[in-house]
Design a protein around this motif. Structure first.
Motif, PDB file in Angstrom:
ATOM      1  N   LEU A 165     -39.057  38.478  32.322  1.00 18.03           N
ATOM      2  CA  LEU A 165     -38.967  38.097  30.909  1.00 18.03           C
ATOM      3  C   LEU A 165     -38.222  36.778  30.765  1.00 18.03           C
ATOM      4  O   LEU A 165     -38.643  35.897  30.006  1.00 18.03           O
ATOM      5  CB  LEU A 165     -38.257  39.197  30.122  1.00 18.03           C
ATOM      6  N   MET A 166     -37.139  36.631  31.513  1.00 20.46           N
ATOM      7  CA  MET A 166     -36.374  35.381  31.474  1.00 20.46           C
ATOM      8  C   MET A 166     -37.261  34.213  31.895  1.00 20.46           C
ATOM      9  O   MET A 166     -37.301  33.163  31.240  1.00 20.46           O
ATOM     10  CB  MET A 166     -35.171  35.495  32.429  1.00 20.46           C
ATOM     11  N   SER A 167     -37.995  34.385  32.976  1.00 21.42           N
ATOM     12  CA  SER A 167     -38.855  33.316  33.479  1.00 21.42           C
ATOM     13  C   SER A 167     -39.918  32.935  32.459  1.00 21.42           C
ATOM     14  O   SER A 167     -40.185  31.750  32.226  1.00 21.42           O
ATOM     15  CB  SER A 167     -39.511  33.762  34.790  1.00 21.42           C
ATOM     16  N   ALA A 168     -40.525  33.941  31.816  1.00 21.65           N
ATOM     17  CA  ALA A 168     -41.576  33.666  30.840  1.00 21.65           C
ATOM     18  C   ALA A 168     -41.024  32.938  29.616  1.00 21.65           C
ATOM     19  O   ALA A 168     -41.630  31.985  29.115  1.00 21.65           O
ATOM     20  CB  ALA A 168     -42.253  34.970  30.419  1.00 21.65           C
ATOM     21  N   GLU A 173     -44.234  30.604  28.752  1.00 19.58           N
ATOM     22  CA  GLU A 173     -45.460  31.360  29.005  1.00 19.58           C
ATOM     23  C   GLU A 173     -45.516  32.584  28.090  1.00 19.58           C
ATOM     24  O   GLU A 173     -44.497  33.051  27.591  1.00 19.58           O
ATOM     25  CB  GLU A 173     -45.494  31.811  30.473  1.00 19.58           C
ATOM     26  N   PRO A 174     -46.709  33.147  27.865  1.00 13.93           N
ATOM     27  CA  PRO A 174     -46.836  34.355  27.039  1.00 13.93           C
ATOM     28  C   PRO A 174     -46.017  35.507  27.634  1.00 13.93           C
ATOM     29  O   PRO A 174     -46.005  35.701  28.852  1.00 13.93           O
ATOM     30  CB  PRO A 174     -48.335  34.665  27.072  1.00 13.93           C
ATOM     31  N   VAL A 175     -45.359  36.264  26.762  1.00 13.05           N
ATOM     32  CA  VAL A 175     -44.506  37.358  27.230  1.00 13.05           C
ATOM     33  C   VAL A 175     -45.159  38.718  27.042  1.00 13.05           C
ATOM     34  O   VAL A 175     -44.593  39.735  27.452  1.00 13.05           O
ATOM     35  CB  VAL A 175     -43.140  37.334  26.499  1.00 13.05           C
ATOM     36  N   ASP A 176     -46.342  38.750  26.430  1.00 15.40           N
ATOM     37  CA  ASP A 176     -46.979  40.034  26.120  1.00 15.40           C
ATOM     38  C   ASP A 176     -47.181  40.886  27.367  1.00 15.40           C
ATOM     39  O   ASP A 176     -46.917  42.097  27.360  1.00 15.40           O
ATOM     40  CB  ASP A 176     -48.324  39.810  25.429  1.00 15.40           C
ATOM     41  N   ALA A 278     -27.284  26.954  21.935  1.00 16.19           N
ATOM     42  CA  ALA A 278     -28.206  26.716  20.816  1.00 16.19           C
ATOM     43  C   ALA A 278     -28.958  28.015  20.557  1.00 16.19           C
ATOM     44  O   ALA A 278     -29.207  28.788  21.485  1.00 16.19           O
ATOM     45  CB  ALA A 278     -29.181  25.595  21.130  1.00 16.19           C
ATOM     46  N   VAL A 279     -29.316  28.264  19.296  1.00 16.93           N
ATOM     47  CA  VAL A 279     -30.081  29.458  18.928  1.00 16.93           C
ATOM     48  C   VAL A 279     -31.543  29.083  18.744  1.00 16.93           C
ATOM     49  O   VAL A 279     -31.850  28.038  18.158  1.00 16.93           O
ATOM     50  CB  VAL A 279     -29.522  30.094  17.638  1.00 16.93           C
ATOM     51  N   ALA A 280     -32.444  29.929  19.248  1.00 14.80           N
ATOM     52  CA  ALA A 280     -33.866  29.618  19.163  1.00 14.80           C
ATOM     53  C   ALA A 280     -34.681  30.886  19.040  1.00 14.80           C
ATOM     54  O   ALA A 280     -34.276  31.959  19.508  1.00 14.80           O
ATOM     55  CB  ALA A 280     -34.315  28.841  20.402  1.00 14.80           C
ATOM     56  N   THR A 281     -35.834  30.783  18.415  1.00 18.22           N
ATOM     57  CA  THR A 281     -36.817  31.860  18.444  1.00 18.22           C
ATOM     58  C   THR A 281     -37.429  31.885  19.841  1.00 18.22           C
ATOM     59  O   THR A 281     -37.301  30.908  20.604  1.00 18.22           O
ATOM     60  CB  THR A 281     -37.918  31.620  17.398  1.00 18.22           C
ATOM     61  N   PRO A 282     -38.105  32.970  20.214  1.00 21.12           N
ATOM     62  CA  PRO A 282     -38.696  33.025  21.560  1.00 21.12           C
ATOM     63  C   PRO A 282     -39.583  31.821  21.883  1.00 21.12           C
ATOM     64  O   PRO A 282     -39.540  31.290  23.004  1.00 21.12           O
ATOM     65  CB  PRO A 282     -39.490  34.334  21.534  1.00 21.12           C
ATOM     66  N   ASP A 283     -40.377  31.365  20.924  1.00 17.35           N
ATOM     67  CA  ASP A 283     -41.270  30.228  21.179  1.00 17.35           C
ATOM     68  C   ASP A 283     -40.501  28.939  21.442  1.00 17.35           C
ATOM     69  O   ASP A 283     -41.012  28.028  22.112  1.00 17.35           O
ATOM     70  CB  ASP A 283     -42.205  30.014  19.990  1.00 17.35           C
ATOM     71  N   ASN A 284     -39.301  28.831  20.880  1.00 16.73           N
ATOM     72  CA  ASN A 284     -38.526  27.596  21.020  1.00 16.73           C
ATOM     73  C   ASN A 284     -37.465  27.656  22.109  1.00 16.73           C
ATOM     74  O   ASN A 284     -36.650  26.738  22.226  1.00 16.73           O
ATOM     75  CB  ASN A 284     -37.852  27.257  19.683  1.00 16.73           C
ATOM     76  N   VAL A 285     -37.467  28.731  22.899  1.00 19.44           N
ATOM     77  CA  VAL A 285     -36.486  28.844  23.970  1.00 19.44           C
ATOM     78  C   VAL A 285     -36.565  27.676  24.961  1.00 19.44           C
ATOM     79  O   VAL A 285     -35.538  27.121  25.360  1.00 19.44           O
ATOM     80  CB  VAL A 285     -36.618  30.195  24.698  1.00 19.44           C
TER      81      VAL A 285
END
Length: 411
Positions: A165-168, A173-176, A278-285
């Motif tokens: 999950l960390m790598s994705a 990359e997609p985490v689904d 910094a705080v980010a949404t998953p897409d902006n990580v």
């Protein structure tokens, strides 16, 4: 009845004698372990004299209780030994070295206890010997099981899933697929942290295993990161630093509270930490990790102290460090100092101190008059006076540009 009488050998009640000599025997057992096994010489002193000494003494005192009460150990009485074995597994201490320590402790006590035994003691000797063998059997099983279980947990699917999950997240990359495979959930926001970690005194210590000391440091750091939001942190960190993603609620964190938690982590870990967040949404990580890694590199180049940094804390330096045609020209302003490192060092310290000549002198271990002289030489060579409000912005910008380029600019 005879079972109610205390077991005695050489005229001494066994249980009372064990309790009275437990501390002394512990010290001697530790000295023997350090002398016989390289792994114990390599362990941090605080660990050997603290946790390992405590568990050896606990074993002796527990065995004294068992002898006094003429019974076997309860499973609940072996919890400390199992927990200690799990921690040693995390640190990579071999299982045989752990078992050696337990056997050495009981063996040292038994040797002294039986040494003065006479024919009249044989009945009690047989009882105590049987208890020794049974206790070592139970202890070996409990410790080995806990050690192997911890090693399995370290390589478990959950840990593998967290790494995936960390790598994705970091790579964008997609985490689904990771979520479906592992059952892990994706947080609405992540606190992205880039960390730079100094060495502990144990890692620098003579004869101490840097690997073991580093693992102890990282275990303490992981626990502190997990405390920040109460959620397990996703980490890719070694003893010098790395990246952490901490699940957090939708609202931004209290940065002042987070600053205090990072300061507390420095104390617990035993090493200075420089952390960019910094705080980010998953897409902006990915963008957040890139930003924080640049901030931490900037903090390192500028010689800033330990603590938590955000983009807001380094706005001007961050912007000035962006690639620009002006970089070379700004850095060239300090070109006359290239052959005089003492002037450059003094200039950097002077600006960092807020133009405080005495603080600069203390930092460099020179007289304040020396600072004045060097600042005059800087002015003579560059035409820039750091004490002049009109020149100070250019001096600061030139220093940032020089750090960004990594070397003095040349024509």
């Amino acid at each position: 009845m005879w079972q109610d009488q205390p077991l005695r050998i050489a005229g001494r009640p066994v249980a009372n004698w064990l309790n009275s000599v437990a501390a002394d025997l512990t010290a001697r057992v530790l000295a023997g372990l350090v002398d016989e096994l390289p792994i114990y010489r390599a362990l941090p002193r605080e660990e050997v004299n603290g946790e390992i000494a405590a568990i050896i003494q606990y074993n002796m005192e527990l065995f004294a209780t068992l002898v006094r009460e003429r019974r076997d150990a309860f499973d609940s009485e072996l919890v400390e030994q199992r927990n200690s074995a799990a921690r040693r597994a995390e640190e990579g201490v071999p299982l045989d070295a752990i078992l050696h320590a337990y056997h050495a402790g009981i063996g040292a006590a038994s040797k002294e206890l039986f040494e003065g035994a006479g024919p009249e003691d044989m009945d009690d000797v047989q009882v105590v010997m049987g208890m020794v063998l049974d206790y070592l059997r139970r202890l070996t099983i409990a410790v080995s099981a806990a050690y192997l279980e911890e090693r399995q947990i370290m390589d478990s699917q959950e840990n593998s899933g967290r790494r995936s999950l960390m790598s994705a997240l970091v790579s964008g990359e997609p985490v689904d697929a990771v979520v479906r495979r592992t059952g892990l959930r994706v947080a609405p926001h992540y606190l992205a942290l880039s960390l730079a970690i100094d060495e502990t005194s144990d890692e620098r210590g003579y004869g101490v295993s840097g690997t073991v000391a580093g693992r102890r440091k990282l275990r303490r750091l992981q626990a502190e990161l997990d405390r920040i939001t109460g959620e397990p942190a996703l980490t890719v960190v070694d003893s010098s630093g790395g990246t952490a993603l901490i699940p957090c609620p939708s609202s931004p964190p209290d940065w002042e509270e987070l600053r205090q938690m990072i300061d507390q982590a420095r104390v617990v870990v035993g090493a200075d930490l420089r952390v960019a967040g910094a705080v980010a949404t998953p897409d902006n990580v990915p963008a957040a990790v890139h930003e924080t890694s640049e901030i931490i590199a900037l903090v390192a180049r500028s010689g800033r102290g330990p603590g938590l940094y955000r983009l807001a804390d380094v706005l001007l330096e961050y912007q000035l460090s962006r690639p620009s045609p002006a970089h070379v020209e700004l850095a060239r302003l300090l070109e006359p100092l290239a052959a005089k490192p003492e002037l450059m060092q003094t200039l950097e310290a002077y600006v960092a101190s807020g133009l405080n000549r005495r603080a600069t002198a203390a930092t460099l271990h020179v007289h304040a008059n020396t600072v004045d002289y060097r600042m005059r030489r800087v002015f003579e060579l560059t035409g820039l006076n750091p004490s002049d409000p009109a020149d100070l912005p250019q001096v600061g910008a030139a220093l940032v540009a020089k750090r960004a380029l990594g070397r003095p600019a040349r024509a």
